[in-house]
Write an enzyme that holds these catalytic residues in place. Structure first.
Site, PDB file in Angstrom:
ATOM      1  N   ASP A  13      36.730  39.181  37.269  1.00 21.39           N
ATOM      2  CA  ASP A  13      35.383  39.661  37.607  1.00 21.39           C
ATOM      3  C   ASP A  13      34.289  38.958  36.808  1.00 21.39           C
ATOM      4  O   ASP A  13      33.244  39.548  36.514  1.00 21.39           O
ATOM      5  CB  ASP A  13      35.276  41.194  37.401  1.00 21.39           C
ATOM      6  CG  ASP A  13      36.307  41.937  38.217  1.00 21.39           C
ATOM      7  OD1 ASP A  13      36.610  41.482  39.336  1.00 21.39           O
ATOM      8  OD2 ASP A  13      36.813  42.963  37.734  1.00 21.39           O
ATOM      9  N   LYS A  16      33.266  34.590  39.514  1.00 25.42           N
ATOM     10  CA  LYS A  16      33.839  33.356  40.097  1.00 25.42           C
ATOM     11  C   LYS A  16      33.368  33.169  41.535  1.00 25.42           C
ATOM     12  O   LYS A  16      33.099  32.064  41.971  1.00 25.42           O
ATOM     13  CB  LYS A  16      35.383  33.429  40.073  1.00 25.42           C
ATOM     14  CG  LYS A  16      35.962  33.563  38.678  1.00 25.42           C
ATOM     15  CD  LYS A  16      37.467  33.756  38.719  1.00 25.42           C
ATOM     16  CE  LYS A  16      37.896  35.065  39.324  1.00 25.42           C
ATOM     17  NZ  LYS A  16      37.559  36.276  38.560  1.00 25.42           N
ATOM     18  N   GLY A  40      38.580  40.639  44.071  1.00 23.81           N
ATOM     19  CA  GLY A  40      37.398  41.115  44.782  1.00 23.81           C
ATOM     20  C   GLY A  40      36.234  40.271  44.327  1.00 23.81           C
ATOM     21  O   GLY A  40      35.876  40.298  43.158  1.00 23.81           O
ATOM     22  N   HIS A  41      35.691  39.472  45.236  1.00 22.93           N
ATOM     23  CA  HIS A  41      34.609  38.564  44.869  1.00 22.93           C
ATOM     24  C   HIS A  41      33.354  38.957  45.643  1.00 22.93           C
ATOM     25  O   HIS A  41      33.345  38.923  46.865  1.00 22.93           O
ATOM     26  CB  HIS A  41      35.007  37.113  45.179  1.00 22.93           C
ATOM     27  CG  HIS A  41      36.260  36.689  44.459  1.00 22.93           C
ATOM     28  ND1 HIS A  41      36.990  35.586  44.797  1.00 22.93           N
ATOM     29  CD2 HIS A  41      36.917  37.235  43.399  1.00 22.93           C
ATOM     30  CE1 HIS A  41      38.030  35.473  43.995  1.00 22.93           C
ATOM     31  NE2 HIS A  41      38.014  36.466  43.142  1.00 22.93           N
ATOM     32  N   GLN A 222      41.377  36.346  39.560  1.00 20.90           N
ATOM     33  CA  GLN A 222      41.715  37.002  38.281  1.00 20.90           C
ATOM     34  C   GLN A 222      41.175  36.197  37.091  1.00 20.90           C
ATOM     35  O   GLN A 222      40.152  35.560  37.219  1.00 20.90           O
ATOM     36  CB  GLN A 222      43.237  37.230  38.158  1.00 20.90           C
ATOM     37  CG  GLN A 222      43.760  38.344  39.058  1.00 20.90           C
ATOM     38  CD  GLN A 222      44.020  37.913  40.485  1.00 20.90           C
ATOM     39  OE1 GLN A 222      44.680  36.921  40.731  1.00 20.90           O
ATOM     40  NE2 GLN A 222      43.499  38.643  41.447  1.00 20.90           N
TER      41      GLN A 222
HETATM   42  P1  GDP Z   1      34.677  37.686  40.546  1.00 22.07           P
HETATM   43  O1  GDP Z   1      35.846  38.551  40.867  1.00 22.07           O
HETATM   44  O2  GDP Z   1      34.918  36.816  39.361  1.00 22.07           O
HETATM   45  O3  GDP Z   1      34.187  36.902  41.728  1.00 22.07           O
HETATM   46  O4  GDP Z   1      33.494  38.667  40.132  1.00 22.07           O
HETATM   47  P2  GDP Z   1      33.071  40.009  40.914  1.00 22.07           P
HETATM   48  O5  GDP Z   1      32.401  39.626  42.178  1.00 22.07           O
HETATM   49  O6  GDP Z   1      34.195  40.970  40.973  1.00 22.07           O
HETATM   50  O7  GDP Z   1      32.038  40.634  39.885  1.00 22.07           O
HETATM   51  C1  GDP Z   1      30.882  39.966  39.501  1.00 22.07           C
HETATM   52  C2  GDP Z   1      29.645  40.815  39.913  1.00 22.07           C
HETATM   53  O8  GDP Z   1      28.503  40.323  39.250  1.00 22.07           O
HETATM   54  C3  GDP Z   1      29.309  40.711  41.386  1.00 22.07           C
HETATM   55  O9  GDP Z   1      28.794  41.961  41.806  1.00 22.07           O
HETATM   56  C4  GDP Z   1      28.210  39.641  41.461  1.00 22.07           C
HETATM   57  O10 GDP Z   1      27.329  39.833  42.556  1.00 22.07           O
HETATM   58  C5  GDP Z   1      27.503  39.889  40.170  1.00 22.07           C
HETATM   59  N1  GDP Z   1      26.913  38.710  39.535  1.00 22.07           N
HETATM   60  C6  GDP Z   1      27.388  37.439  39.479  1.00 22.07           C
HETATM   61  N2  GDP Z   1      26.612  36.677  38.685  1.00 22.07           N
HETATM   62  C7  GDP Z   1      25.637  37.493  38.224  1.00 22.07           C
HETATM   63  C8  GDP Z   1      24.551  37.315  37.311  1.00 22.07           C
HETATM   64  O11 GDP Z   1      24.332  36.257  36.755  1.00 22.07           O
HETATM   65  N3  GDP Z   1      23.790  38.409  37.055  1.00 22.07           N
HETATM   66  C9  GDP Z   1      24.005  39.618  37.634  1.00 22.07           C
HETATM   67  N4  GDP Z   1      23.190  40.621  37.317  1.00 22.07           N
HETATM   68  N5  GDP Z   1      25.023  39.829  38.486  1.00 22.07           N
HETATM   69  C10 GDP Z   1      25.826  38.780  38.766  1.00 22.07           C
HETATM   70  P1  IMO Z   2      39.158  39.060  40.489  1.00 24.93           P
HETATM   71  O1  IMO Z   2      39.628  37.848  41.252  1.00 24.93           O
HETATM   72  C1  IMO Z   2      39.951  42.191  37.585  1.00 24.93           C
HETATM   73  C2  IMO Z   2      44.075  43.611  37.254  1.00 24.93           C
HETATM   74  C3  IMO Z   2      44.380  45.026  37.709  1.00 24.93           C
HETATM   75  C4  IMO Z   2      45.512  45.384  36.769  1.00 24.93           C
HETATM   76  C5  IMO Z   2      46.267  44.068  36.649  1.00 24.93           C
HETATM   77  C6  IMO Z   2      47.497  43.965  37.551  1.00 24.93           C
HETATM   78  O2  IMO Z   2      38.226  39.920  41.262  1.00 24.93           O
HETATM   79  O3  IMO Z   2      38.652  38.654  39.153  1.00 24.93           O
HETATM   80  P2  IMO Z   2      47.796  43.608  40.159  1.00 24.93           P
HETATM   81  O4  IMO Z   2      47.319  44.435  41.319  1.00 24.93           O
HETATM   82  O5  IMO Z   2      47.278  42.211  40.167  1.00 24.93           O
HETATM   83  O6  IMO Z   2      49.286  43.658  39.956  1.00 24.93           O
HETATM   84  O7  IMO Z   2      47.166  44.347  38.873  1.00 24.93           O
HETATM   85  O8  IMO Z   2      45.348  43.044  36.980  1.00 24.93           O
HETATM   86  N1  IMO Z   2      43.417  42.757  38.261  1.00 24.93           N
HETATM   87  C7  IMO Z   2      42.124  42.406  38.210  1.00 24.93           C
HETATM   88  N2  IMO Z   2      41.152  42.747  37.361  1.00 24.93           N
HETATM   89  N3  IMO Z   2      39.692  41.311  38.559  1.00 24.93           N
HETATM   90  C8  IMO Z   2      40.665  40.916  39.411  1.00 24.93           C
HETATM   91  O9  IMO Z   2      40.493  39.943  40.331  1.00 24.93           O
HETATM   92  C9  IMO Z   2      41.944  41.505  39.279  1.00 24.93           C
HETATM   93  N4  IMO Z   2      43.124  41.370  39.943  1.00 24.93           N
HETATM   94  C10 IMO Z   2      44.009  42.126  39.303  1.00 24.93           C
HETATM   95  O10 IMO Z   2      43.265  45.872  37.533  1.00 24.93           O
HETATM   96  O11 IMO Z   2      44.999  45.680  35.495  1.00 24.93           O
HETATM   97 MG    MG Z   3      36.299  40.576  41.080  1.00 24.17          MG
END
Ligand code: GDP
Ligand code: IMO
Ligand code: MG
Length: 426
Positions: A13, A16, A40-41, A222
């Site tokens: 999270d 990416k 989840g992106h 991840q």
């Molecule tokens: P990922 O799994 O690495 O793609 O990250 P996620 O999407 O799960 O979580 C990142 C969250 O931060 C998302 O809701 C993005 O929209 C948000 N986000 C990304 N870059 C920024 C930033 O620079 N500032 C803020 N406030 N939000 C951001």
């Molecule tokens: P993104 O791509 C954050 C965590 C789960 C759990 C552990 C194992 O959005 O960054 P799994 O279902 O993979 O066997 O769970 O890994 N986990 C993540 N945490 N971001 C993710 O993906 C994750 N994918 C798995 O919460 O702790």
């Molecule tokens: Mg994510």
């Protein structure tokens, strides 16, 4: 022509999806190389917010070919739903390609994920999407691959290989009724109708793209500390999100990767169980969670929040061979008078500078902080590095110095135009 791997450096999270979306405008091909819909992106394009789990975030860039590589585990139900979601939103998915070698998540994987988690005395907090059990079957050599969806005969043969093992386990160990071949065939042949046109030899596709001088972005899911080999085992996922996983997960040679960019939050979060030395279980942690809207994209769980951990990042720089950093969510820190950065761990009176592999050691580590002044102003409108306040620049320099890797991208908000490119990446 360049090949860039983009990896998460913390516990996932890191943003990416957003950085992939921004770089995708310059990439010809974007490829996911591991994980599944545990990811989840969230990507914001104009007024629209997209949540993607399986399809590479590059799909939101018109004209970019997107590949789901062989290292990914695919839940076809989720993939069909995601295709429909994008198509309904007016996003073309015609340039999606799916590796014929990618393994398929079956309903018994999702059920086993839940049953196994319930059985654990120490929980991992998995996403219950069947990811771990699907990788188990891959390594047990009873997995079903996307190519087997191409004909009923092949799917049947694959199920004949796998199902007796899975049903014995479900029935004898967990008292679950198990699954019939007929019901699985019926369901999966429906998905096959939608997905077959996208299934191909994606390793060859990437090879030809490279030969033709095209640029490739490899999108990790991840993060490094969730890596099955280098993460905080057993509180990890079942694949290799680290850069080393990109080559086998996509079917290219490791020497073909030119740059490795680590995406890193300006603080730290974690969702699920496991150690987290800089976690803040107080009002400061709550403020980070509210400002960063730190709730899981996949499961909606509140993310655990804490200060930036330079010990962990030093480790990520090392195990990924990072060539540059993309620092995200810097704007979340706009509201703090002071910021802390963990520069070392105290373990039984000793100062550790390197991230310990042994969780027994890590569990006893206390962060050693240095305090930096905050900037206390809104940076979300910054158009370039020069627009950042001196204290924000100093915070970034401090991180660079501590972890030994240059900052190439800074993100100050979720939108595409809230991205500062310090040095060109692609
Ligand atoms: P990922 O799994 O690495 O793609 O990250 P996620 O999407 O799960 O979580 C990142 C969250 O931060 C998302 O809701 C993005 O929209 C948000 N986000 C990304 N870059 C920024 C930033 O620079 N500032 C803020 N406030 N939000 C951001
Ligand atoms: P993104 O791509 C954050 C965590 C789960 C759990 C552990 C194992 O959005 O960054 P799994 O279902 O993979 O066997 O769970 O890994 N986990 C993540 N945490 N971001 C993710 O993906 C994750 N994918 C798995 O919460 O702790
Ligand atoms: Mg994510």
């Amino acid at each position: 022509m360049t090949v860039v791997a983009l990896v998460g450096t913390q516990w996932g999270d890191e943003g990416k999806g957003k950085i992939t979306d921004v770089l995708a405008s310059k990439a010809d091909v974007v490829v996911r190389y591991q994980g599944g819909n545990n990811a989840g992106h969230t990507v914001v394009v104009g007024e629209q917010t997209y949540k993607l789990h399986l399809i590479p975030s590059g799909m939101l860039s018109a004209g970019t070919t997107c590949v789901i590589g062989n290292g990914v585990v695919i839940d076809p139900q989720v993939l069909c739903r995601e295709l429909e979601y994008l198509q309904t939103g007016g996003i073309s998915t015609s340039l999606l390609r799916i590796s014929e070698n990618a393994h398929v998540i079956m309903p018994y994987h999702r059920v086993l994920d839940e049953l196994e988690e319930a059985q654990r005395t120490v929980k991992i907090g998995t996403t219950a999407r069947g990811i771990g059990p699907a990788y188990v079957d891959k390594y047990m050599r009873i997995g079903i691959r996307m190519m087997e969806l191409k004909s009923p005969e092949r799917l049947e043969a694959a199920l004949d290989r796998a199902l007796p093992f899975k049903n014995s386990l479900l029935q004898k160990v967990y008292g679950h009724p198990g699954f019939t071949k007929g019901e699985l065939m019926e369901e999966y042949l429906q998905y096959a109708e939608t997905l077959t046109p996208f299934i191909t030899d994606t390793s060859l596709l990437l090879h030809q793209a490279r030969k033709n001088g095209l640029s490739i972005l490899m999108e990790g899911a991840q993060g490094t500390l969730l890596d099955i080999d280098h993460g905080t085992y057993p509180f990890v996922t079942s694949s290799n999100p680290t850069a080393g996983g990109a080559a086998p997960g996509a079917g290219i040679g490791p020497n073909q990767i030119d740059q490795v960019i680590g995406v890193v939050k300006a603080y730290t979060t974690r969702v699920g169980e496991g150690p987290f030395p800089t976690e803040l279980q107080d009002a400061t942690g709550d403020l980070i969670r509210e400002r960063g809207r730190e709730y899981g994209t996949t499961t909606g769980r509140p993310r655990r929040c804490g200060w930036f951990d330079a010990v962990m990042l030093r480790y990520s720089v090392r195990v990924n061979g990072l060539t540059g950093l993309a620092v995200t969510l810097l704007d979340v820190l706009d509201a703090f008078d002071e910021l802390k950065v963990c520069v070392g761990y105290e373990y039984r009176g000793e100062r550790l500078l390197h991230f310990p592999a042994d969780l027994h050691v890590l569990n006893e580590c206390k962060p050693i902080y240095e305090t930096l002044p905050g900037w206390n102003c809104d940076i979300t409108g910054a158009q370039g590095f020069e627009d950042l306040p001196p204290n924000a620049k100093a915070y970034l320099s401090f991180i660079e110095e501590q972890v030994g890797c240059p900052v190439q991208i800074v993100s100050v908000g979720p939108r595409r135009d809230q991205t500062l490119m310090l040095e060109p990446v692609m």
